[in-house]
Design a protein around this motif. Structure first.
Motif, PDB file in Angstrom:
ATOM      1  N   UNK A  32      14.180  -2.747   6.853  1.00  0.00           N
ATOM      2  CA  UNK A  32      14.661  -3.371   5.999  1.00  0.00           C
ATOM      3  C   UNK A  32      14.361  -2.654   3.662  1.00  0.00           C
ATOM      4  N   UNK A  33      14.700  -1.672   3.478  1.00  0.00           N
ATOM      5  CA  UNK A  33      13.652  -1.067   2.057  1.00  0.00           C
ATOM      6  C   UNK A  33      13.256  -2.229   0.978  1.00  0.00           C
ATOM      7  N   UNK A  34      12.809  -1.784   0.386  1.00  0.00           N
ATOM      8  CA  UNK A  34      12.155  -3.390  -0.525  1.00  0.00           C
ATOM      9  C   UNK A  34      10.940  -1.755  -1.628  1.00  0.00           C
ATOM     10  N   UNK A  35      11.678  -2.129  -2.371  1.00  0.00           N
ATOM     11  CA  UNK A  35      10.781  -1.454  -3.744  1.00  0.00           C
ATOM     12  C   UNK A  35       9.560  -2.784  -4.175  1.00  0.00           C
ATOM     13  N   UNK A  36       8.119  -2.247  -4.867  1.00  0.00           N
ATOM     14  CA  UNK A  36       7.486  -2.969  -5.460  1.00  0.00           C
ATOM     15  C   UNK A  36       8.057  -2.725  -6.752  1.00  0.00           C
ATOM     16  N   UNK A  37       7.231  -3.095  -8.407  1.00  0.00           N
ATOM     17  CA  UNK A  37       7.171  -3.643  -9.741  1.00  0.00           C
ATOM     18  C   UNK A  37       6.450  -3.904 -10.006  1.00  0.00           C
ATOM     19  N   UNK A  38       5.222  -3.459 -10.017  1.00  0.00           N
ATOM     20  CA  UNK A  38       3.847  -4.067 -10.292  1.00  0.00           C
ATOM     21  C   UNK A  38       4.046  -4.150 -12.146  1.00  0.00           C
ATOM     22  N   UNK A  39       2.945  -5.380 -12.184  1.00  0.00           N
ATOM     23  CA  UNK A  39       2.150  -5.753 -13.331  1.00  0.00           C
ATOM     24  C   UNK A  39       1.870  -4.419 -14.267  1.00  0.00           C
ATOM     25  N   UNK A  40       1.700  -5.330 -15.531  1.00  0.00           N
ATOM     26  CA  UNK A  40       1.001  -4.254 -16.533  1.00  0.00           C
ATOM     27  C   UNK A  40       1.361  -4.630 -18.152  1.00  0.00           C
ATOM     28  N   UNK A  41       2.120  -4.141 -18.181  1.00  0.00           N
ATOM     29  CA  UNK A  41       2.482  -2.864 -18.102  1.00  0.00           C
ATOM     30  C   UNK A  41       0.593  -2.197 -18.255  1.00  0.00           C
ATOM     31  N   UNK A  42       1.300  -1.140 -17.948  1.00  0.00           N
ATOM     32  CA  UNK A  42      -0.072   0.235 -17.641  1.00  0.00           C
ATOM     33  C   UNK A  42      -0.825   0.432 -15.673  1.00  0.00           C
ATOM     34  N   UNK A  43      -0.559  -1.419 -15.996  1.00  0.00           N
ATOM     35  CA  UNK A  43      -1.614  -1.109 -14.878  1.00  0.00           C
ATOM     36  C   UNK A  43      -1.958  -0.499 -13.206  1.00  0.00           C
ATOM     37  N   UNK A  44      -0.168  -0.334 -12.708  1.00  0.00           N
ATOM     38  CA  UNK A  44      -0.261   0.727 -11.517  1.00  0.00           C
ATOM     39  C   UNK A  44      -0.582  -0.523 -10.337  1.00  0.00           C
ATOM     40  N   UNK A  45      -0.162   0.334  -9.537  1.00  0.00           N
ATOM     41  CA  UNK A  45       0.624  -0.152  -8.663  1.00  0.00           C
ATOM     42  C   UNK A  45      -1.389  -0.646  -7.803  1.00  0.00           C
ATOM     43  N   UNK A  46      -1.295  -1.733  -6.844  1.00  0.00           N
ATOM     44  CA  UNK A  46      -2.661  -2.434  -6.090  1.00  0.00           C
ATOM     45  C   UNK A  46      -2.114  -1.902  -5.058  1.00  0.00           C
ATOM     46  N   UNK A  47      -3.413  -1.766  -4.433  1.00  0.00           N
ATOM     47  CA  UNK A  47      -3.067  -0.730  -2.535  1.00  0.00           C
ATOM     48  C   UNK A  47      -2.671  -2.047  -1.732  1.00  0.00           C
ATOM     49  N   UNK A  48      -2.910  -2.889  -2.479  1.00  0.00           N
ATOM     50  CA  UNK A  48      -2.223  -3.762  -1.289  1.00  0.00           C
ATOM     51  C   UNK A  48      -1.631  -4.301  -1.361  1.00  0.00           C
ATOM     52  N   UNK A  49      -0.723  -3.671  -2.691  1.00  0.00           N
ATOM     53  CA  UNK A  49       0.682  -4.449  -3.261  1.00  0.00           C
ATOM     54  C   UNK A  49       1.544  -5.211  -1.320  1.00  0.00           C
ATOM     55  N   UNK A  50       1.929  -3.898  -0.913  1.00  0.00           N
ATOM     56  CA  UNK A  50       2.043  -4.305   0.248  1.00  0.00           C
ATOM     57  C   UNK A  50       2.231  -5.266   1.493  1.00  0.00           C
ATOM     58  N   UNK A  51       0.960  -6.041   1.053  1.00  0.00           N
ATOM     59  CA  UNK A  51       1.075  -6.769   1.899  1.00  0.00           C
ATOM     60  C   UNK A  51       1.151  -7.901   2.266  1.00  0.00           C
ATOM     61  N   UNK A  52       2.072  -8.601   1.375  1.00  0.00           N
ATOM     62  CA  UNK A  52       2.417  -9.623   1.510  1.00  0.00           C
ATOM     63  C   UNK A  52       4.292  -9.313   1.977  1.00  0.00           C
ATOM     64  N   UNK A  53       4.060  -8.397   2.707  1.00  0.00           N
ATOM     65  CA  UNK A  53       6.220  -7.402   3.536  1.00  0.00           C
ATOM     66  C   UNK A  53       4.823  -7.355   5.025  1.00  0.00           C
ATOM     67  N   UNK A  54       5.981  -8.178   5.985  1.00  0.00           N
ATOM     68  CA  UNK A  54       5.897  -7.502   7.443  1.00  0.00           C
ATOM     69  C   UNK A  54       6.399  -6.160   7.685  1.00  0.00           C
TER      70      UNK A  54
END
Length: 154
Positions: A32-54
């Motif tokens: 199932x497709x999901x997109x993660x929108x990071x905080x910031x602005x300016x910070x970028x995606x965390x390497x662990x940002x997908x860890x909340x997903x199965x």
């Protein structure tokens, strides 16, 4: 906390005005497709940002927004065209990325600044959003952004 997942796809996407977005896809390519929108602005995606997903069930698309993280140019560089970094540009970038990775509809997950961006994207493109998950919700006002970026860490 587990190690960050290995991406099955990594690339950059030219979104115009001299901006190139860094993106990665992790998890199940048929999930199932999901997109993660990071905080910031300016910070970028965390390497662990997908860890909340199965990751056996989800195909998670991570990307660094304009002028953030590994996208170019970075906000810290001189000569950045700030007029090309607006909410309208960010929303258009999400749409361009969705089309680029071949997704019809996806779950939109946003945290902090990403909650503002996610809610705006869902409002402007409801037909492309299967679910909307928002965390650390912000209104996007100057006072909220100041609290998040200056005062919250105290």
């Amino acid at each position: 906390m587990s190690a960050p997942p290995e991406p099955f796809d990594v690339g950059t996407l030219d979104v115009g005005h001299g901006h190139r977005l860094h993106y990665e896809q992790v998890g199940n390519p048929d999930g199932k497709p999901a997109v993660v929108l990071h905080g910031g602005p300016g910070s970028g995606t965390s390497p662990t940002a997908a860890c909340d997903f199965d990751l056996d069930r989800y195909r998670v698309v991570l990307f660094d927004q304009r002028a953030a993280g590994r996208s170019t140019p970075h906000a810290s560089e001189s000569g950045v065209d700030w007029a090309s970094i607006t909410m309208g540009h960010h929303v258009a970038d999400i749409e361009r990325l969705r089309e680029h990775v071949g997704v019809d509809r996806w779950l939109v997950f946003g945290a902090s600044w990403g909650s503002v961006l996610g809610a705006t994207y869902a409002e402007r493109h409801p037909e492309r959003v299967s679910e909307l998950v928002l965390a650390a919700v912000s209104t996007g006002t100057a006072a909220d952004i100041e609290w998040l970026t200056v005062h919250a860490g105290r």
